[in-house]
Scaffold this motif. Structure first.
Motif, PDB file in Angstrom:
ATOM      1  N   GLU A  68       0.843  -1.200   0.000  1.00  0.00           N
ATOM      2  CA  GLU A  68       0.000   0.000   0.000  1.00  0.00           C
ATOM      3  C   GLU A  68       0.870   1.239   0.000  1.00  0.00           C
ATOM      4  N   SER A  70       0.840   5.545  -0.220  1.00  0.00           N
ATOM      5  CA  SER A  70      -0.064   6.651   0.098  1.00  0.00           C
ATOM      6  C   SER A  70      -0.635   7.190  -1.200  1.00  0.00           C
ATOM      7  N   SER A  71      -1.869   7.655  -1.129  1.00  0.00           N
ATOM      8  CA  SER A  71      -2.500   8.141  -2.360  1.00  0.00           C
ATOM      9  C   SER A  71      -3.135   9.499  -2.134  1.00  0.00           C
ATOM     10  N   GLY A  73      -5.596  10.565  -0.534  1.00  0.00           N
ATOM     11  CA  GLY A  73      -6.403  10.910   0.626  1.00  0.00           C
ATOM     12  C   GLY A  73      -7.824  11.050   0.139  1.00  0.00           C
ATOM     13  N   SER A  79      -0.753  13.466  -4.921  1.00  0.00           N
ATOM     14  CA  SER A  79       0.385  14.077  -4.235  1.00  0.00           C
ATOM     15  C   SER A  79       1.644  13.532  -4.882  1.00  0.00           C
ATOM     16  N   ARG A  83       4.492   7.558  -0.141  1.00  0.00           N
ATOM     17  CA  ARG A  83       4.987   6.840   1.039  1.00  0.00           C
ATOM     18  C   ARG A  83       4.466   5.414   1.028  1.00  0.00           C
ATOM     19  N   LEU A  85       2.823   2.624   2.971  1.00  0.00           N
ATOM     20  CA  LEU A  85       2.035   2.461   4.204  1.00  0.00           C
ATOM     21  C   LEU A  85       2.026   1.005   4.654  1.00  0.00           C
ATOM     22  N   THR A 109       3.210   7.302  -8.381  1.00  0.00           N
ATOM     23  CA  THR A 109       3.055   6.101  -7.548  1.00  0.00           C
ATOM     24  C   THR A 109       3.784   4.915  -8.168  1.00  0.00           C
TER      25      THR A 109
END
Ligand code: IMP
Ligand code: MG
Length: 178
Positions: A68, A70-71, A73, A79, A83, A85, A109
């Motif tokens: 996973e 970070s996307s 939100g 963004s 990161r 997760l 990503t």
């Protein structure tokens, strides 16, 4: 769904998705023929429906793992900082790996994830994305396989959300405000 302030218009039917996945699975089987055990890595959460349908079409020994990153939100904007997760459970050194993404949008990503996984020295690492928004790209990356090219529209369904909603739609739809 008027109370949400938006409408979802169907863009790609469940039937079209299923047909495309069958064709992609044949290409993946050919590319990875003879592999000992393919590690299919789903990027959470948006790829969970796609990976479920895809692995059931792939007639090769497979292992399934998840990662996973970070996307968005709850926003519609990507963004640039990515990161991790949740990391993989398994080792991928020397393994054949297929990374499964829902959408490649700006490309940040997938670039980050591929860079991270390549540091672990897989034997081969390939990528597949159900959807590609080429026009939105900010970094030069393409998935090895793409389900569908789509225009610059915000889409939901088939695992993909808008503010955590609509992942359970069986088709891909575009969000229309108002
Ligand atoms: P990128 O880093 O900009 O390529 O963003 C990729 C991620 O953003 C995807 O894995 C999706 O989770 C999310 N994303 C991009 N476009 C959409 C969309 O139209 N609907 C929902 N999520 C999206
Ligand atoms: Mg995603």
């Amino acid at each position: 769904m008027a109370q949400l302030g938006y409408t979802v218009d169907q863009m790609i039917s469940a039937k079209s998705i299923a047909a495309r996945i069958e064709a992609l699975a044949r290409e993946i089987e050919a590319a990875f023929a003879g592999t000992d055990k393919l590690v299919v890595v789903g990027l959470l959460r948006g790829s969970f429906v796609f990976i479920a349908d895809l692995v059931r079409e792939i007639d090769l020994p497979v292992e399934v793992d998840f990662l996973e990153a970070s996307s968005y939100g709850n926003e519609m904007e990507s963004s640039r900082e990515v990161r991790i997760l949740k990391d993989l459970r398994g080792e991928i050194q020397g393994r054949d790996v297929l990374v499964v993404e829902d959408i490649v949008d700006t490309g940040h990503t997938l670039t980050h994830v591929v860079g991270l996984l390549n540091q672990r020295k897989p034997n081969r690492l390939k990528t597949i994305a159900l959807l590609n928004k080429k026009i939105r790209r900010e970094v030069d990356i393409e998935a090895d396989w793409i389900g569908f090219e789509i225009p610059d529209e915000f889409v939901v369904g088939y695992g993909i959300d808008y503010a955590q909603r609509n992942r359970n739609l069986p088709f891909i739809g575009k969000v229309r405000m108002g």
